[in-house]
Design a protein around this motif. Sequence first.
Motif, PDB file in Angstrom:
ATOM      1  N   UNK A 158       0.819  -1.223   0.000  1.00  0.00           N
ATOM      2  CA  UNK A 158       0.000   0.000   0.000  1.00  0.00           C
ATOM      3  C   UNK A 158       0.849   1.267   0.000  1.00  0.00           C
ATOM      4  N   UNK A 159       2.157   1.129  -0.130  1.00  0.00           N
ATOM      5  CA  UNK A 159       3.064   2.292  -0.054  1.00  0.00           C
ATOM      6  C   UNK A 159       2.775   3.068   1.246  1.00  0.00           C
ATOM      7  N   UNK A 209       3.122  -0.238  -3.660  1.00  0.00           N
ATOM      8  CA  UNK A 209       1.849   0.447  -3.877  1.00  0.00           C
ATOM      9  C   UNK A 209       0.945  -0.230  -4.879  1.00  0.00           C
ATOM     10  N   UNK A 210       1.331  -1.412  -5.364  1.00  0.00           N
ATOM     11  CA  UNK A 210       0.490  -2.067  -6.376  1.00  0.00           C
ATOM     12  C   UNK A 210      -0.564  -2.973  -5.737  1.00  0.00           C
ATOM     13  N   UNK A 423      -3.844  14.653  -3.142  1.00  0.00           N
ATOM     14  CA  UNK A 423      -4.190  13.292  -3.527  1.00  0.00           C
ATOM     15  C   UNK A 423      -5.324  12.753  -2.655  1.00  0.00           C
ATOM     16  N   UNK A 424      -6.089  11.799  -3.196  1.00  0.00           N
ATOM     17  CA  UNK A 424      -7.186  11.190  -2.435  1.00  0.00           C
ATOM     18  C   UNK A 424      -6.668  10.258  -1.357  1.00  0.00           C
ATOM     19  N   UNK A 425      -5.424   9.781  -1.510  1.00  0.00           N
ATOM     20  CA  UNK A 425      -4.874   8.885  -0.500  1.00  0.00           C
ATOM     21  C   UNK A 425      -3.374   9.092  -0.325  1.00  0.00           C
ATOM     22  N   UNK A 426      -3.013   9.546   0.861  1.00  0.00           N
ATOM     23  CA  UNK A 426      -1.611   9.790   1.159  1.00  0.00           C
ATOM     24  C   UNK A 426      -0.854   8.528   1.517  1.00  0.00           C
ATOM     25  N   UNK A 427      -1.602   7.515   2.065  1.00  0.00           N
ATOM     26  CA  UNK A 427      -0.887   6.349   2.580  1.00  0.00           C
ATOM     27  C   UNK A 427      -1.721   5.084   2.707  1.00  0.00           C
ATOM     28  N   UNK A 428      -3.049   5.195   2.681  1.00  0.00           N
ATOM     29  CA  UNK A 428      -3.881   3.998   2.874  1.00  0.00           C
ATOM     30  C   UNK A 428      -3.949   3.124   1.628  1.00  0.00           C
ATOM     31  N   UNK A 429      -3.846   3.756   0.464  1.00  0.00           N
ATOM     32  CA  UNK A 429      -3.993   3.025  -0.785  1.00  0.00           C
ATOM     33  C   UNK A 429      -5.400   3.147  -1.342  1.00  0.00           C
ATOM     34  N   UNK A 430      -5.577   2.570  -2.519  1.00  0.00           N
ATOM     35  CA  UNK A 430      -6.817   2.719  -3.283  1.00  0.00           C
ATOM     36  C   UNK A 430      -7.834   1.653  -2.883  1.00  0.00           C
ATOM     37  N   UNK A 438      -9.719   7.926  -8.694  1.00  0.00           N
ATOM     38  CA  UNK A 438      -8.451   7.946  -9.431  1.00  0.00           C
ATOM     39  C   UNK A 438      -8.525   8.804 -10.694  1.00  0.00           C
ATOM     40  N   UNK A 468      -7.686  -1.018  -7.306  1.00  0.00           N
ATOM     41  CA  UNK A 468      -6.933   0.025  -8.037  1.00  0.00           C
ATOM     42  C   UNK A 468      -7.610   0.355  -9.374  1.00  0.00           C
ATOM     43  N   UNK A 469      -7.388  -0.476 -10.402  1.00  0.00           N
ATOM     44  CA  UNK A 469      -8.020  -0.203 -11.704  1.00  0.00           C
ATOM     45  C   UNK A 469      -8.907  -1.388 -12.065  1.00  0.00           C
TER      46      UNK A 469
END
Lengths: 471, 471
Positions: A158-159, A209-210, A423-430, A438, A468-469
Amino acid sequence: MNAILSPSRPKASEAAISDLVAELSNRFGERVVTSAAVREQHGHTLTWVKNQPPDIVVYARTTEEVSEIVKLCAAKGVPVIPFGTGTSLEGHVNAPDGGVCIDLSLMKRIIAVHEEDLDCVIEAGVTRKELNEHLRDKGLFFPIDPGADASIGGMVSTRASGTNAVRYGTMKDVVLSLTVVLPNGEIVKTASRAKKSSAGYDLTRLMIGSEGTLGVITEITLKLQGIPEAISAGICPFPTVKAACDAVIMTIQSGIPVARIELLDEVQVRAVNLHSKLSLPESPLLLLEFHGTDASVQEQAERFGEIAAEFTDQPFEWATKPEERSRLWQARHDAYWAARGLRPGAQSVATDVCVPISRLAECVDETKKDILESGMIAPIVGHVGDGNFHVQPLVNTDDPAEVAACEAFVDRLVKRAVAMEGTCTGEHGVGQKKMKYLEIEHGEAALDLMRVLKRAIDPHNIMNPGKIVAL
Amino acid sequence: MNAILSPSRPKASEAAISDLVAELSNRFGERVVTSAAVREQHGHTLTWVKNQPPDIVVYARTTEEVSEIVKLCAAKGVPVIPFGTGTSLEGHVNAPDGGVCIDLSLMKRIIAVHEEDLDCVIEAGVTRKELNEHLRDKGLFFPIDPGADASIGGMVSTRASGTNAVRYGTMKDVVLSLTVVLPNGEIVKTASRAKKSSAGYDLTRLMIGSEGTLGVITEITLKLQGIPEAISAGICPFPTVKAACDAVIMTIQSGIPVARIELLDEVQVRAVNLHSKLSLPESPLLLLEFHGTDASVQEQAERFGEIAAEFTDQPFEWATKPEERSRLWQARHDAYWAARGLRPGAQSVATDVCVPISRLAECVDETKKDILESGMIAPIVGHVGDGNFHVQPLVNTDDPAEVAACEAFVDRLVKRAVAMEGTCTGEHGVGQKKMKYLEIEHGEAALDLMRVLKRAIDPHNIMNPGKIVAL
């Protein structure tokens, strides 16, 4: 609210799943589990995203085992969902299409600690606290601290970042190399152990982050830090959230290398006092920590004190003893659970915007007004040194009107942050819940490029589909 | 030696090129150039890689123009080679298949400097010295310093670093966002201006280090640093290269935040003395720089002095005056040209291995022995705080035996570094000349993954073909 976000592929057939149960059980024995309780635990998420259990849970022990499992799933077109500790906030480990959850929590080997290089090689199931426990005697530590005792594999996925990121960076900055099982079962090592390299595409950061959508991360080479000679912490109350943010902005601009600079608004402070039996002043607070030599810690704190004095009449108070410091940071880390205590029975909604620091005060201030007008209970905590803050609305999910109002609030929050170049997410992830943002954030061309990457690496869309996508 | 490395695609037909000249000239007038001199200048490389000129050079002024040019080339299947200042060392801007070189040197706008956020937005043709000139009055600087006054776009493309990286990181650490023209002409913004984000795949770092093979970088959002309150520099001679490296290892392990710690071996020092008219002691030297407050710079230098004393009898000497400091670093930056002066008429061969710091002394020491046995003139300079060093053999390229001996030496050097868990290139990039080492370093599966990425993003292989991965 509980609508599944566009399942991206048909579920695997019951026949395929029962074949797979047989094959996996034959190979991995009791480490293959299909009981409802365990499956539900693995489709669990800490927020209001609906539980979506996988069909099968397999506990893997090695990279080679993960490769075997992925190959079996790939042959049958069955989804694969990697699982660390399940502390995700955005539905990352949900299994909207069913499939096989690969639980990595048995992969806890610390393969090597290279003290002289300030790095280590670990398996993905090691948690950050376990790693730091192991490192303590060597005078080293791993600085990324998202609060939860997450697995390092999950944090890579999740970066993640957290309270120390303002000084030590995020997961993208501390990973030297990864071992990844690709969607076809091949095992890839993304880089050498050199501190820097220009040898081709940055596969390491492609994977960071993927969120398990491009492969399963099984081993990680991490940069470490020496435990600072001196650490000091303290709290500073401010009359308003805006005043606190203005002090943060000036602190960062002055180049003071704070190790932590965290905001709690007055609602969050009340929650923390109740939950952690503290008696912090119930006004907006900054919690700080300084790392360095004795002299530099002293210098940093003095310079911060001078800045703070411009924005508050209240003094900056030290927590000098290690116990006091631990208690303070434990309270900060429990903020999520403390907040939930403000409205027992309600669900917690995670938000995670991040804006350039120059826009922070404005963004938090407008958001506070929005919360007030919405009539919600929604405490704020933030890693404000990075411009990142979390509003945590507490919502009765049985009341559709309340749910709709909260969704609308989150929408406004994200659009406000994106309009401020954030950004919509600084650290939690998508995960599942931020997918709809996105395109607003990145634009269509960038999102298309993300889809191109996903399709190229995972053409059959078996890796954590629906995150994510959407393909 | 001069063999072209596996041209990856047929050259565009003469008819396609002459059509393109007409179309481009019609649109861009005198900014389209086909003279041999200009084409050769754009196929130029500083090392022994043979010049391979493009068919056409176009000077672009905006991202939209770059997009137009790329679309025209894509329609005809003609290669596109982005060009900054041409300071590449590995044949990055060579045009083995001909095609259109897009020269970005007119794209020099500094679009915004956000002092309060410590970032700026610039066009890709701005060089690092131009940027620092612009920033000086604002008390800010851009810390990445590869020596050459490269364009920032080129530095992004090769994931450059240099003398300051030990403290401030490499290009991968200082870029917040990029504007990129993709191989189909679409324009992508890779990220917001937030300091951190977990919003999907890391398109920014996918492009950093991609050497123009995935798109043309046209705009860059960069993190900046405040100019330190105090800067001090100095030199310290050591009896052997190994002693110097051992001092570096201990300095880094002690956590002293040196801003620069550079090695010159005795051969390089002699070259520098001759070239820059200095009288440095002709033994292995460390050049150091410390950044911080007055107190912390003093503290850092004292701690380094104590460490150095364990490995040398010679004192650590200060260069306190700014002129002295500039003269010292200018000499360091001129090391490449100084080295060439040791053997006039010979060609310079660039090498760039980087190893974990614990292996540095061993790697440099074995390499020195190898140089001695080879009978080459090959000075060594290194960003040794990162484990990165450059051996620069000077070779008579008209002598096939000498060329073969040097190739064999470079092979041994790379394999030695890779065996020590290092990389074939710490900062120069792959270009043409390091392609053959990628499989040794990364293994087949990782290299395949790089090819998957290249094919997905540039299916017709028009972007800087024949570099990084051959398709």
